[in-house]
Design a protein around this motif. Structure first.
Motif, short mmCIF file in Angstrom:
data_model
loop_
_atom_site.label_atom_id
_atom_site.label_comp_id
_atom_site.label_asym_id
_atom_site.label_seq_id
_atom_site.Cartn_x
_atom_site.Cartn_y
_atom_site.Cartn_z
N ALA A 191 -6.73 10.92 4.11
CA ALA A 191 -6.62 12.38 4.20
C ALA A 191 -6.03 12.95 2.92
O ALA A 191 -6.46 13.99 2.42
N HIS A 192 -5.03 12.26 2.38
CA HIS A 192 -4.39 12.72 1.14
C HIS A 192 -5.35 12.70 -0.04
O HIS A 192 -5.27 13.54 -0.93
N ASN B 263 3.78 5.51 -5.66
CA ASN B 263 3.74 5.36 -7.12
C ASN B 263 2.53 6.07 -7.72
O ASN B 263 2.21 5.88 -8.89
N GLY B 264 1.85 6.88 -6.91
CA GLY B 264 0.70 7.64 -7.40
C GLY B 264 -0.59 6.86 -7.46
O GLY B 264 -1.52 7.24 -8.17
N GLN B 265 -0.68 5.77 -6.70
CA GLN B 265 -1.88 4.93 -6.71
C GLN B 265 -2.51 4.91 -5.31
O GLN B 265 -2.69 3.86 -4.70
N SER B 266 -2.87 6.08 -4.82
CA SER B 266 -3.34 6.20 -3.44
C SER B 266 -4.64 5.45 -3.19
O SER B 266 -4.82 4.85 -2.12
N ALA C 143 0.83 -1.21 0.00
CA ALA C 143 0.00 0.00 0.00
C ALA C 143 0.86 1.26 0.00
O ALA C 143 0.60 2.21 -0.74
N VAL C 144 1.90 1.27 0.82
CA VAL C 144 2.79 2.44 0.88
C VAL C 144 3.49 2.63 -0.47
O VAL C 144 3.62 3.74 -0.97
N ALA C 145 3.94 1.52 -1.07
CA ALA C 145 4.60 1.60 -2.37
C ALA C 145 3.63 2.13 -3.43
O ALA C 145 4.00 2.94 -4.29
N LYS C 146 2.39 1.68 -3.37
CA LYS C 146 1.39 2.16 -4.33
C LYS C 146 1.15 3.65 -4.14
O LYS C 146 1.02 4.40 -5.12
#
Length: 250
Positions: A112-113, A80-83, A74-77
């Motif tokens: 939140a983002h 990578n712009g895949q929130s 999830a953090v990597a996504k």
């Protein structure tokens, strides 16, 4: 053997060597979820987010009920712009570990983002319910409450965060989550321009005796700090210092 060497290299922050060692471990056993997972972590540290996600995907297929794999993917996504896809992974991690407060606070940060303020607040509330001494959750929930006009509730959370971090100046200005991300993007753009300028100098074979005025020797390692915030509340003091110093590591 190769797997242990990979762990040693990763511990010493020798990520290129770690990736090589984990790759050899995978050649020996293509069903080694731990090797794929740890290679993904090493690639993440190298800012190779797409490759890290690929490794986490394989690790997840082999070991689908591992919340750590889902959270790190999830953090990597997110990086990578895949929130929104990241939130889906955190949803699964929450189901697997409903009593782990950091699964909720991590998901809250991403919500939140993406603009889901109320969803983020709900997750922070759950995180605080499970861990009342989580200063990060108190602080971040206060930021969101302040944003929607709940100033009294926000002040209560700021005060509690200060109490839990008594050695931090209680008068500091609380950073806004989205502003953190926006400032980081601006800095990255500036660093890209500076790098391009240096490359031009190199191509022209110009001797550069002094670096451009605004060149930063240690660019902000937002990815690493962000991941620590997701997993370790002990990093809170360093995270705040990182923000207040203009995203420059000491």
């Amino acid at each position: 053997m190769h797997f242990q060497k990979g762990l040693e290299h990763a511990k010493n922050k020798e990520y290129v060597q770690a990736i090589e060692a984990f790759s050899k471990a995978i050649e020996e056993n293509a069903q080694d979820a731990a090797a794929f997972y740890n290679r993904g972590l090493a690639r993440y540290k190298q800012s190779e987010y797409k490759l890290a996600i690929d490794d986490f995907n394989v690790a997840n297929r082999i070991s689908p009920d591992n919340a750590d794999i889902l959270s790190d993917r999830a953090v990597a996504k997110h990086m990578n712009g895949q929130s929104r896809a990241a939130i889906s992974d955190f949803d699964k991690a929450v189901v697997l570990e409903p009593e782990n407060p950091y699964r909720y606070s991590s998901r809250a940060f991403i919500k939140a983002h993406t603009g889901d303020v109320f969803g983020a607040i709900k997750d922070y509330e759950k995180a605080i319910e499970l861990d009342p001494e989580d200063s990060i959750a108190h602080n971040n929930m206060g930021l969101l409450q302040e944003r929607i006009g709940l100033k009294k509730d926000a002040e209560k959370n700021f005060k509690r965060a200060d109490e839990l971090n008594a050695d931090i100046d209680s008068n500091y200005q609380k950073p806004d989550v989205n502003q953190i991300l926006e400032d980081y993007k601006k800095q990255q753009e500036q660093e890209k321009k500076e790098k391009e300028q240096l490359e031009v100098y190199a191509k022209q074979k110009v001797e550069v005796k002094t670096l451009p005025k605004n060149t930063k020797f240690k660019p902000a390692e937002y990815a690493g700090v962000l991941k620590e915030v997701f997993t370790k509340k002990e990093i809170f003091r360093e995270f705040l210092s990182f923000i207040f110093n203009g995203f420059k590591l000491k």
